[in-house]
Design a protein around this motif. Structure first.
Motif: not given
Length: 155
Positions: A30-47
């Protein structure tokens, strides 16, 4: 006389690369989103939060590039980028946040194989975990020092 290493900073409106991980396990389609691991920065992971996939929410939560994600969610703040599939964080985008900049850093200029640039005209295989650190450098100087060592390299 050595060979010049002209530095070309991106920002000419070149389209950004496809944001997803190219089918890598753990990458979001789906693309880039807020990094759910730490709510800092962006990621394109599936979390991701499943509610983000709702039609009225999806366009607000997912962005086509790391830069657009950072600009949307972290405007004027630090925005670490974590590209999925490699486990190694990508450098923070360089070039003043211009459109068409590589989120991965400085690399050999693909237009003429001379000098370094931070544009997004890259070879996709360079994003492989075992290759990425060899092909991308955090600064123009480090790029020139690595790829054009011992040669003139104006920065």
């Amino acid at each position: 006389a050595g060979k010049d290493c002209p530095i070309q900073r991106c920002g000419g409106g070149v389209p950004a690369p496809t944001p997803t991980g190219g089918g890598d396990a753990g990458c979001s389609a789906d693309g880039w989103h807020i990094n759910q691991k730490n709510n800092q920065g962006c990621t394109n992971d599936d979390n991701i939060v499943q509610s983000w996939l709702q039609p009225k929410v999806k366009n607000k939560m997912f962005k086509p590039t790391a830069k657009k994600c950072c600009d949307h969610f972290f405007a004027g703040k630090d925005c670490p980028i974590q590209r999925c599939g490699g486990g190694v964080p990508a450098p923070t985008p360089t070039g003043g946040g211009d459109a068409g900049c590589s989120a991965d850093g400085w690399h050999i200029n693909q237009k003429n194989n001379q000098g370094c640039t931070n544009d997004d005209n890259i070879v996709q295989s360079w994003l492989q975990p075992k290759v990425k650190n060899k092909m991308f450098k955090p600064t123009a100087k480090k790029c020139c020092d690595h790829f054009f060592a011992g040669k003139d390299c104006p920065i």
